[in-house]
Design a protein around this motif. Sequence first.
Motif, PDB file in Angstrom:
ATOM      1  N   HIS A 104       0.701  -0.846  -0.197  1.00 55.83           N
ATOM      2  CA  HIS A 104       0.281  -0.135   0.015  1.00 55.83           C
ATOM      3  C   HIS A 104       0.758   1.202  -0.208  1.00 55.83           C
ATOM      4  CE1 HIS A 104      -2.919   2.895   1.661  1.00 55.83           C
ATOM      5  NE2 HIS A 104      -3.388   3.120   0.573  1.00 55.83           N
ATOM      6  N   ASP A 105       1.661   1.116   0.976  1.00 58.32           N
ATOM      7  CA  ASP A 105       2.571   2.296   0.946  1.00 58.32           C
ATOM      8  C   ASP A 105       3.426   3.007  -0.513  1.00 58.32           C
ATOM      9  OD1 ASP A 105       1.836   2.410   3.589  1.00 58.32           O
ATOM     10  OD2 ASP A 105       3.972   2.612   4.410  1.00 58.32           O
ATOM     11  N   GLY A 106       3.480   2.096  -0.975  1.00 57.18           N
ATOM     12  CA  GLY A 106       3.829   1.828  -2.435  1.00 57.18           C
ATOM     13  C   GLY A 106       3.119   2.598  -3.373  1.00 57.18           C
ATOM     14  N   TYR A 107       2.063   2.453  -3.323  1.00 52.67           N
ATOM     15  CA  TYR A 107       1.142   2.873  -4.068  1.00 52.67           C
ATOM     16  C   TYR A 107       1.003   4.275  -4.031  1.00 52.67           C
ATOM     17  CZ  TYR A 107      -0.706  -1.987  -4.979  1.00 52.67           C
ATOM     18  OH  TYR A 107      -0.392  -2.888  -5.409  1.00 52.67           O
ATOM     19  N   VAL A 108       0.774   4.896  -2.476  1.00 53.59           N
ATOM     20  CA  VAL A 108       0.650   5.763  -2.247  1.00 53.59           C
ATOM     21  C   VAL A 108       2.178   7.244  -2.783  1.00 53.59           C
ATOM     22  CG1 VAL A 108      -0.037   8.145  -0.834  1.00 53.59           C
ATOM     23  CG2 VAL A 108      -0.766   5.798  -0.401  1.00 53.59           C
ATOM     24  N   ARG A 109       3.466   6.528  -2.331  1.00 59.85           N
ATOM     25  CA  ARG A 109       4.272   7.297  -2.471  1.00 59.85           C
ATOM     26  C   ARG A 109       4.322   7.239  -4.238  1.00 59.85           C
ATOM     27  NH1 ARG A 109       6.857   4.227   0.795  1.00 59.85           N
ATOM     28  NH2 ARG A 109       7.885   2.427  -0.106  1.00 59.85           N
ATOM     29  N   SER A 110       3.605   6.044  -5.094  1.00 59.30           N
ATOM     30  CA  SER A 110       3.579   6.384  -6.598  1.00 59.30           C
ATOM     31  C   SER A 110       3.389   6.818  -7.382  1.00 59.30           C
ATOM     32  CB  SER A 110       3.463   4.749  -7.167  1.00 59.30           C
ATOM     33  OG  SER A 110       3.297   5.237  -8.319  1.00 59.30           O
ATOM     34  N   TYR A 111       2.222   7.554  -6.388  1.00 53.66           N
ATOM     35  CA  TYR A 111       1.096   8.160  -7.087  1.00 53.66           C
ATOM     36  C   TYR A 111       1.482   9.495  -6.541  1.00 53.66           C
ATOM     37  CZ  TYR A 111      -2.953  11.515  -6.275  1.00 53.66           C
ATOM     38  OH  TYR A 111      -3.590  12.718  -6.524  1.00 53.66           O
ATOM     39  N   LEU A 112       2.131  10.026  -5.556  1.00 53.07           N
ATOM     40  CA  LEU A 112       2.518  11.493  -4.952  1.00 53.07           C
ATOM     41  C   LEU A 112       3.622  11.626  -6.372  1.00 53.07           C
ATOM     42  CD1 LEU A 112       2.723  10.821  -1.380  1.00 53.07           C
ATOM     43  CD2 LEU A 112       1.559  12.247  -2.835  1.00 53.07           C
ATOM     44  N   HIS A 113       5.148  10.804  -6.621  1.00 50.26           N
ATOM     45  CA  HIS A 113       5.355  11.016  -7.538  1.00 50.26           C
ATOM     46  C   HIS A 113       5.178  11.386  -8.816  1.00 50.26           C
ATOM     47  CE1 HIS A 113       9.500  10.759  -9.289  1.00 50.26           C
ATOM     48  NE2 HIS A 113       8.745  10.310  -9.908  1.00 50.26           N
ATOM     49  N   THR A 114       3.838  10.018  -9.779  1.00 49.56           N
ATOM     50  CA  THR A 114       3.313  10.006 -10.458  1.00 49.56           C
ATOM     51  C   THR A 114       2.204  11.024 -11.104  1.00 49.56           C
ATOM     52  OG1 THR A 114       2.645   8.028 -10.815  1.00 49.56           O
ATOM     53  CG2 THR A 114       4.961   8.175 -10.760  1.00 49.56           C
ATOM     54  N   GLY A 115       1.378  10.773 -10.027  1.00 48.79           N
ATOM     55  CA  GLY A 115       0.236  11.491  -9.913  1.00 48.79           C
ATOM     56  C   GLY A 115      -0.660  10.604 -10.795  1.00 48.79           C
ATOM     57  N   VAL A 116      -0.874   9.665 -10.957  1.00 49.81           N
ATOM     58  CA  VAL A 116      -1.102   8.508 -11.540  1.00 49.81           C
ATOM     59  C   VAL A 116      -2.116   8.141 -10.770  1.00 49.81           C
ATOM     60  CG1 VAL A 116      -1.209   6.615 -13.073  1.00 49.81           C
ATOM     61  CG2 VAL A 116      -0.050   8.127 -13.664  1.00 49.81           C
ATOM     62  N   LYS A 117      -3.508   7.615 -10.678  1.00 52.71           N
ATOM     63  CA  LYS A 117      -4.327   7.543  -9.832  1.00 52.71           C
ATOM     64  C   LYS A 117      -5.066   6.388 -10.196  1.00 52.71           C
ATOM     65  CE  LYS A 117      -6.581  12.256  -9.127  1.00 52.71           C
ATOM     66  NZ  LYS A 117      -7.193  12.456  -9.311  1.00 52.71           N
ATOM     67  N   ARG A 118      -4.972   5.463  -8.969  1.00 51.04           N
ATOM     68  CA  ARG A 118      -5.045   3.756  -9.770  1.00 51.04           C
ATOM     69  C   ARG A 118      -6.611   3.683  -8.692  1.00 51.04           C
ATOM     70  NH1 ARG A 118      -1.050  -0.855 -10.075  1.00 51.04           N
ATOM     71  NH2 ARG A 118      -2.436  -1.019  -8.321  1.00 51.04           N
ATOM     72  N   ILE A 119      -6.943   4.312  -7.461  1.00 51.20           N
ATOM     73  CA  ILE A 119      -8.206   4.052  -7.245  1.00 51.20           C
ATOM     74  C   ILE A 119      -8.835   5.284  -6.184  1.00 51.20           C
ATOM     75  CG2 ILE A 119      -7.476   4.169  -4.823  1.00 51.20           C
ATOM     76  CD1 ILE A 119      -8.768   2.386  -3.755  1.00 51.20           C
ATOM     77  N   ILE A 120      -7.741   6.722  -5.995  1.00 51.72           N
ATOM     78  CA  ILE A 120      -8.600   7.772  -5.901  1.00 51.72           C
ATOM     79  C   ILE A 120      -9.599   8.857  -7.329  1.00 51.72           C
ATOM     80  CG2 ILE A 120      -7.911  10.522  -5.354  1.00 51.72           C
ATOM     81  CD1 ILE A 120      -5.256   9.169  -4.905  1.00 51.72           C
ATOM     82  N   GLY A 121     -10.802   9.189  -6.151  1.00 52.31           N
ATOM     83  CA  GLY A 121     -11.539   8.828  -7.159  1.00 52.31           C
ATOM     84  C   GLY A 121     -12.876   8.262  -7.941  1.00 52.31           C
ATOM     85  N   ILE A 122     -12.196   7.375  -7.979  1.00 52.87           N
ATOM     86  CA  ILE A 122     -12.745   6.034  -8.496  1.00 52.87           C
ATOM     87  C   ILE A 122     -13.856   4.838  -7.568  1.00 52.87           C
ATOM     88  CG2 ILE A 122     -12.288   4.108 -10.189  1.00 52.87           C
ATOM     89  CD1 ILE A 122      -9.332   5.280 -10.693  1.00 52.87           C
ATOM     90  N   GLY A 123     -12.156   4.375  -6.855  1.00 50.37           N
ATOM     91  CA  GLY A 123     -13.598   3.934  -5.792  1.00 50.37           C
ATOM     92  C   GLY A 123     -12.985   2.529  -6.807  1.00 50.37           C
ATOM     93  N   ARG A 124     -13.005   1.123  -5.020  1.00 52.87           N
ATOM     94  CA  ARG A 124     -13.018  -0.107  -6.009  1.00 52.87           C
ATOM     95  C   ARG A 124     -13.381  -1.330  -4.854  1.00 52.87           C
ATOM     96  NH1 ARG A 124      -7.024  -0.910  -7.526  1.00 52.87           N
ATOM     97  NH2 ARG A 124      -7.556   0.484  -9.163  1.00 52.87           N
TER      98      ARG A 124
END
Length: 355
Positions: free
Chosen positions: A80-100
């Motif tokens: 999980h923490d890796g996903y958050v760091r990746s988002y903060l670095h790239t801006g690519v959303k995996r779940i934010i604003g989408i829901g899963r």
Amino acid sequence: MKGSAPEQPSIAELQAALQASEQISSAIVETAVNAIITIGATCIIETANTATERLFGYQRSELIGQNISILMPQPYRDRHDGYVRSYLHTGVKRIIGIGREVLGQRKDGSVFPIDLSVGEAVLPSGRRIFTGIIRDLTERKALEDKILHISEEEQARIGQDIHDDLCQQLAAIGCLAKVAQKNLSKAGSAEADSLAEIVQLVSKANTRARETSRGLMPVVIDSGGLMAALEELASGTARAFEVACDFRYDNPVQVNDNKISVQLFRIAQEAVSNAVKHGQARRLDIHLARQSGSIVLTIRDNGIGIPQSPAKGTGMGLLTMSHRAQMMGGTLKIEPRHGGGTQVTCSVPAPAKNL
């Protein structure tokens, strides 16, 4: 005569209004049916409402200051923490604003399905906060599982009836017709050739009925499991539709959970059917592999690809495939292939005894 300027609220009135607004916001969060949690960029839990305590079994004091991953099972906890760091670095959303639909873990260690919606806000100070709204899907998933289980049982019953009744009757008719054809042939009757054609048609019908029966029967571990079922699906598809259809695997993949075997087989079955009937594919490839703790099923075809408007009758099949994947805690991707055709990929966590 100039109008007098409106009276400005006093500092005390502004403070009172702000306090009232905060109380209303707090009351809304506290009385919400769904769990609501906020975290910062470091994934540390900052707030949690009463519904969170009920859902996960923790006291609020046990959650505040802990990493949000405490509420996740493995392998998601470590990732999980890796996903958050990746988002903060790239801006690519995996779940934010989408829901899963994902899995949560209670304090007692039990794992259960949840619907997770995540929102992001940037405060005036520039600090980011993430708000997660969590809904328990246990009852809904149990009902969906029961409905699918009933469907599987009914399909198995129909498949068994076809095998034990229809196939046997067709075989008996074929035998009687063959005897009659031989007698007519010995007597030099011109009808012998016509009856010989009928014998061939009955034989073909019996073969198709047996293939239909096997398609309706669930995967049985004792008879070779998922790999044997996929091999039979490939060969049966090739015979029935006169297309090239192969089953491949890099290394043997034994799936010792029969429920997962059945669901994966049904996904492959639906994908193959769509490729042949709607995608007009002439070549299909079914591939099964184990990758990074997951079982990955891939079906590729060289058909016309995914239509802009799905053909009548395909929508429910696509939804069913997606639902089957979600039931196993997995994902389903349907995407066009370079050069034409479609690729269906289902990835599910491997059962612990398969790892």
